[in-house]
Design a protein around this motif. Structure first.
Motif, PDB file in Angstrom:
ATOM      1  N   SER A   1       0.832  -1.212   0.000  1.00 26.95           N
ATOM      2  CA  SER A   1       0.000   0.000   0.000  1.00 26.95           C
ATOM      3  C   SER A   1       0.864   1.258   0.000  1.00 26.95           C
ATOM      4  CB  SER A   1      -0.947  -0.002   1.192  1.00 26.95           C
ATOM      5  OG  SER A   1      -0.224   0.069   2.399  1.00 26.95           O
ATOM      6  N   LEU A   2       2.052   1.180   0.555  1.00 23.85           N
ATOM      7  CA  LEU A   2       2.954   2.336   0.538  1.00 23.85           C
ATOM      8  C   LEU A   2       3.481   2.615  -0.868  1.00 23.85           C
ATOM      9  CD1 LEU A   2       5.045   1.858   3.807  1.00 23.85           C
ATOM     10  CD2 LEU A   2       2.979   3.205   3.447  1.00 23.85           C
ATOM     11  N   ASP A   3       3.614   1.562  -1.648  1.00 21.57           N
ATOM     12  CA  ASP A   3       4.103   1.735  -3.020  1.00 21.57           C
ATOM     13  C   ASP A   3       3.080   2.451  -3.900  1.00 21.57           C
ATOM     14  OD1 ASP A   3       6.433   0.454  -2.334  1.00 21.57           O
ATOM     15  OD2 ASP A   3       5.766  -1.519  -3.049  1.00 21.57           O
ATOM     16  N   SER A   4       1.809   2.355  -3.534  1.00 25.73           N
ATOM     17  CA  SER A   4       0.768   2.970  -4.360  1.00 25.73           C
ATOM     18  C   SER A   4       0.378   4.372  -3.886  1.00 25.73           C
ATOM     19  CB  SER A   4      -0.472   2.067  -4.368  1.00 25.73           C
ATOM     20  OG  SER A   4      -1.002   1.970  -3.058  1.00 25.73           O
ATOM     21  N   LEU A   5       1.101   4.915  -2.918  1.00 30.47           N
ATOM     22  CA  LEU A   5       0.789   6.257  -2.413  1.00 30.47           C
ATOM     23  C   LEU A   5       1.159   7.328  -3.431  1.00 30.47           C
ATOM     24  CD1 LEU A   5       2.068   6.094   1.269  1.00 30.47           C
ATOM     25  CD2 LEU A   5      -0.287   6.289   0.513  1.00 30.47           C
ATOM     26  N   PRO A   6       0.408   8.423  -3.429  1.00 29.42           N
ATOM     27  CA  PRO A   6       0.820   9.550  -4.286  1.00 29.42           C
ATOM     28  C   PRO A   6       2.091  10.182  -3.737  1.00 29.42           C
ATOM     29  CG  PRO A   6      -1.102  10.126  -2.956  1.00 29.42           C
ATOM     30  CD  PRO A   6      -0.828   8.680  -2.709  1.00 29.42           C
ATOM     31  N   GLN A   7       2.635  11.124  -4.461  1.00 26.66           N
ATOM     32  CA  GLN A   7       3.878  11.778  -4.060  1.00 26.66           C
ATOM     33  C   GLN A   7       3.720  12.449  -2.689  1.00 26.66           C
ATOM     34  OE1 GLN A   7       5.249  14.862  -6.646  1.00 26.66           O
ATOM     35  NE2 GLN A   7       7.075  15.261  -5.448  1.00 26.66           N
ATOM     36  N   ILE A   8       4.727  12.254  -1.853  1.00 28.26           N
ATOM     37  CA  ILE A   8       4.732  12.852  -0.520  1.00 28.26           C
ATOM     38  C   ILE A   8       5.674  14.043  -0.537  1.00 28.26           C
ATOM     39  CG2 ILE A   8       5.301  12.496   1.913  1.00 28.26           C
ATOM     40  CD1 ILE A   8       4.752   9.515   1.449  1.00 28.26           C
ATOM     41  N   TYR A   9       5.193  15.164  -0.009  1.00 27.78           N
ATOM     42  CA  TYR A   9       6.047  16.333   0.154  1.00 27.78           C
ATOM     43  C   TYR A   9       6.583  16.312   1.579  1.00 27.78           C
ATOM     44  CZ  TYR A   9       3.661  17.693  -4.091  1.00 27.78           C
ATOM     45  OH  TYR A   9       3.156  17.703  -5.369  1.00 27.78           O
ATOM     46  N   PRO A  10       7.898  16.385   1.760  1.00 25.07           N
ATOM     47  CA  PRO A  10       8.471  16.242   3.106  1.00 25.07           C
ATOM     48  C   PRO A  10       8.108  17.393   4.034  1.00 25.07           C
ATOM     49  CG  PRO A  10      10.171  16.832   1.519  1.00 25.07           C
ATOM     50  CD  PRO A  10       8.911  16.625   0.742  1.00 25.07           C
ATOM     51  N   ALA A  11       8.367  17.159   5.307  1.00 24.54           N
ATOM     52  CA  ALA A  11       8.113  18.189   6.326  1.00 24.54           C
ATOM     53  C   ALA A  11       9.105  19.335   6.156  1.00 24.54           C
ATOM     54  CB  ALA A  11       8.259  17.584   7.716  1.00 24.54           C
TER      55      ALA A  11
END
Length: 158
Positions: A128-138
């Motif tokens: 499920s982590l592989d299918s996540l959209p792009q994450i913008y870091p903190a």
């Protein structure tokens, strides 16, 4: 009059210490700044593109957590899981998001009963982590930073 000059001369000679400028090293300034720095808080939490509409810091945090929880739950629900007993457990997942926005699992705590009933639970969460959209870091003080957090996920099966 001589006494007046003598008093003025005495005041001038003794007041020179007030004009001394103390130099502060850059290390001292840095150490003072680090003492006031809150290392456990960030200015902006990691976020997804869909969470940009949120205006508050707490709103963005909640949106990020909800999006992540929904993605994991959706992936687990799409897989057909057959259990022999009722499950009511909470997975404790410790994540880390790098300063480049890459997410990784640091720790995964699951009850032994849940693990015996759903042996591939870790694989499902990783998928499920592989299918996540792009994450913008903190963001902390204008810089992208690495963050770690814990996310509880409730598993219920009848």
């Amino acid at each position: 009059m001589k006494k007046g000059y003598l008093i003025i001369a005495f005041i001038v000679l003794t007041s020179c210490n007030y004009f001394d400028v103390k130099k502060t090293s850059s290390e001292a300034i840095l150490n003072e700044e680090l003492k006031t720095f809150n290392w456990s808080e960030v200015d902006e939490y990691p976020t997804f593109a869909i969470c940009e509409k949120e205006t508050t810091k707490e709103g963005k945090k909640a949106c990020f957590q909800n999006t992540l929880t929904q993605a994991i739950t959706k992936n687990i629900q799409t897989d057909t899981i057959v259990v022999s007993q009722n499950l009511n457990d909470t997975l404790i997942i410790k994540f880390q998001i790098s300063e480049k926005g890459k997410m990784s699992i640091q720790d995964f705590k699951v009850d032994s009963i849940t693990l015996s009933e759903i042996p591939n639970i870790k694989k499902l969460v990783n998928a499920s982590l592989d299918s996540l959209p792009q994450i913008y870091p903190a963001i902390k003080r204008g810089q992208q930073v690495k963050t770690a957090f814990t996310l509880p996920i409730v598993i219920q099966a009848n």
